[in-house]
Scaffold this motif. Structure first.
Motif, mmCIF file in Angstrom:
data_model
loop_
_atom_site.group_PDB
_atom_site.id
_atom_site.type_symbol
_atom_site.label_atom_id
_atom_site.label_comp_id
_atom_site.label_asym_id
_atom_site.label_seq_id
_atom_site.Cartn_x
_atom_site.Cartn_y
_atom_site.Cartn_z
ATOM 1 N N ALA A 41 22.561 -24.692 11.011
ATOM 2 C CA ALA A 41 21.648 -24.666 12.155
ATOM 3 C C ALA A 41 22.288 -23.975 13.353
ATOM 4 O O ALA A 41 21.649 -23.174 14.043
ATOM 5 N N ILE A 61 17.724 -20.452 20.291
ATOM 6 C CA ILE A 61 17.501 -21.898 20.216
ATOM 7 C C ILE A 61 16.186 -22.193 19.493
ATOM 8 O O ILE A 61 16.097 -23.112 18.660
ATOM 9 N N VAL A 62 15.149 -21.431 19.800
ATOM 10 C CA VAL A 62 13.859 -21.622 19.136
ATOM 11 C C VAL A 62 13.988 -21.376 17.640
ATOM 12 O O VAL A 62 13.475 -22.151 16.807
ATOM 13 N N TYR A 76 15.761 -24.211 16.100
ATOM 14 C CA TYR A 76 14.889 -25.385 16.062
ATOM 15 C C TYR A 76 13.932 -25.306 14.872
ATOM 16 O O TYR A 76 13.710 -26.297 14.163
ATOM 17 N N ALA A 134 15.877 -26.083 11.800
ATOM 18 C CA ALA A 134 16.134 -27.522 11.716
ATOM 19 C C ALA A 134 14.871 -28.280 11.334
ATOM 20 O O ALA A 134 14.924 -29.259 10.574
ATOM 21 N N LEU A 135 13.732 -27.836 11.837
ATOM 22 C CA LEU A 135 12.460 -28.472 11.495
ATOM 23 C C LEU A 135 12.161 -28.314 10.010
ATOM 24 O O LEU A 135 11.725 -29.258 9.333
ATOM 25 N N VAL A 171 15.111 -32.370 12.420
ATOM 26 C CA VAL A 171 14.483 -32.805 13.671
ATOM 27 C C VAL A 171 13.919 -34.202 13.483
ATOM 28 O O VAL A 171 13.153 -34.459 12.553
ATOM 29 N N THR A 206 14.000 -33.283 21.814
ATOM 30 C CA THR A 206 13.944 -33.309 20.354
ATOM 31 C C THR A 206 14.824 -32.239 19.718
ATOM 32 O O THR A 206 14.990 -32.220 18.501
ATOM 33 N N ILE A 207 15.388 -31.346 20.514
ATOM 34 C CA ILE A 207 16.254 -30.297 19.958
ATOM 35 C C ILE A 207 17.472 -30.946 19.318
ATOM 36 O O ILE A 207 18.216 -31.673 19.988
ATOM 37 N N PRO A 208 17.721 -30.725 18.033
ATOM 38 C CA PRO A 208 18.913 -31.308 17.398
ATOM 39 C C PRO A 208 20.185 -30.837 18.076
ATOM 40 O O PRO A 208 20.283 -29.696 18.538
ATOM 41 N N VAL A 212 21.674 -27.572 16.869
ATOM 42 C CA VAL A 212 21.025 -26.359 17.376
ATOM 43 C C VAL A 212 21.530 -26.048 18.784
ATOM 44 O O VAL A 212 21.877 -24.905 19.103
#
Length: 478
Positions: free
Chosen positions: A194, A222-223, A226, A229-230, A235, A367-369, A372
């Motif tokens: 990630a 970052i997006v 994310y 990660a999703l 997430v 909510t951003i891990p 990330v």
């Protein structure tokens, strides 16, 4: 974004008071926000994590509303402090396109202050921010007179130390938090994947894209991280749903929400760091006027920027936000776009304020891990170190300056790596010493003022093993 002649004539583009057409000014203002957004909210997340109510900690569920609130305040008061600079009032504000944001420079001071203390550390922290901001504002009256004590040798060392103090945080976040969490996934390939997605996307956009994508490379990275990660189930939305449902459409912050707790270590630390932040702002103001208008900054502009810097920090501390400073990445953006309009930045500030008043924005960011975020901060903190080295390239590396740098770096970095070395000092002094940053800065300033210049003309071989300095820019120029 290349300079667009349709925005205005060359004379208009160099005028801070010029306002482009609204359909062009709004995208330019949002571009400024994208360039600084991730850097602005990251310190709040780092401080929350250090205190023990951030990502993955046992107190995370209870402390989530406080971290969300700190993120909100980072956006709100970055916008308000930016308005102080662009619009101004009385002597406050440079009336230039200066973007304010949460300062990384204070993180090495804040982490020892809050480490493991949870929400209970916040009254002491924000009181320190408030008092330090007031002190910072007073520097506007003397900033021109103290610049002699902060040459590139000192400022470059301090900026480098800031980056070195933070790179460990970036690696820990990319690996999955901090080792103290004892999570079995810490350092796993999934966690690092990630972080690496963020790093590679950021680098790709920075070097192979142009315009808005290049400027906002970290935010887009970052997006991308994310979304990765999703897709991989990293997430988690624990506690978010309830907070989202309960969050008001708008939330007005309360002054001294966490109370008032005077701590000598906090106040002294923030006041000392105010000198560094003030000099950073002077550099940014000069960079804006040179890059955007082709002239030197006036004494009035420098003093006004310093007043706004300090006042913005004091008000931020009173409402639960961290110290503010001018953001250098936006200085580069002005030079790139060629648009000097302060009203463009005012539009960006209004956008930040609106985000800060909406609690749901802070909930989404939370909510951003952490993995990330780690990828993003590895890039950002590495750039802090690089910026410090770039400043040091302007130093004439004679024996005198090498000795100053060597002693300051050795003591500062050494105390940071081995905090128990000063365990018998009073607690307040321990916190200041183990930050590493303050002892290094103090040693460099004092030695620079007292060591005779005669050393500058002497040979350097005995302290450098034959690797003597080669004049200005020996570390970074052709």
């Amino acid at each position: 974004m290349a300079v667009d002649s349709s925005i205005g004539t060359p004379e208009q583009l160099r005028d801070p008071n010029y306002t482009p057409a609204l359909h062009k000014a709004v995208p330019l203002g949002i571009q400024h926000v994208l360039a600084m957004f991730v850097s602005n909210v990251t310190p709040a997340i780092i401080v929350a994590g250090a205190a023990g109510f951030g990502f993955g900690s046992e107190a995370g569920a209870q402390g989530f509303p406080d971290m969300k609130y700190m993120i909100q305040m980072s956006m709100l008061f970055a916008g308000i402090a930016t308005l102080f600079q662009t619009i101004g009032f009385g002597p406050v504000g440079a009336r230039l396109p200066i973007v304010q944001g949460t300062s990384f420079a204070f993180i090495p001071i804040m982490i020892p202050l809050v480490a493991g203390k949870g929400v209970e550390a916040l009254p002491m922290l924000f009181t320190g921010v408030f008092v330090g901001g007031l002190f910072h504002a007073t520097l506007g009256t003397v900033i021109g007179k103290i610049r002699f004590a902060l040459p590139p040798l000192v400022t470059g060392l301090v900026v480098t130390m800031i980056g070195l103090a933070l790179v460990k945080v970036g690696i820990q976040y990319a690996a999955g938090g901090v080792p103290a969490m004892n999570t079995p996934e810490y350092g796993s390939l999934l966690n690092w994947s990630a972080a690496l997605v963020v790093i590679f996307v950021t680098l790709g956009l920075k070097f192979f894209a142009r315009g808005l994508l290049s400027v906002s490379a970290v935010a887009v990275g970052i997006v991308a991280g994310y979304l990765f990660a999703l897709a991989t189930g990293m997430v988690t939305f624990g506690g978010i749903e309830t907070s989202w449902d309960r969050a008001a459409v708008l939330e007005v912050p309360l002054p001294f929400k966490y109370g008032f707790d005077f701590s000598l270590a906090a106040v002294v630390g923030f006041c000392l760091m105010a000198f560094v932040s003030a000099v950073e702002t002077v550099g940014d103001v000069s960079g804006i006027t040179k890059g955007g208008a082709g002239r030197e900054a006036t004494d009035k502009e420098i003093a006004g920027a310093t007043y706004a810097d300090g006042l913005g920090t004091a008000i931020a501390g009173a409402f639960g936000a961290l110290p503010n400073t001018s953001f250098s990445q936006n200085v580069g953006l002005i030079a790139m776009t060629g648009v000097m309009s302060r009203h463009v930045v005012t539009i960006g500030a209004i956008f930040l304020i609106l985000c800060g008043l909406v609690p749901k924005v802070g909930a989404v960011i939370s909510t951003i891990p952490i993995e990330v975020l780690g990828g993003g901060v590895i890039v950002m903190f590495g750039m802090v170190v690089a910026a410090g080295i770039s400043m040091l390239s302007d130093v004439n590396w004679n024996r005198r300056n090498m000795v100053i740098f060597a002693i300051a770096l050795s003591v500062g970095l050494g105390l940071q790596l081995e905090p128990k070395a000063v365990q018998y000092l009073p607690e307040s002094v321990q916190i200041l010493m183990t930050s590493g940053l303050l002892p290094a800065a103090l040693i460099a300033i004092v030695l620079n003022l007292i060591l005779p210049e005669e050393l500058a003309s002497e040979a350097t071989e005995e302290v450098s093993g034959g690797l003597s300095g080669h004049g200005l820019g020996s570390l970074g120029r052709d």
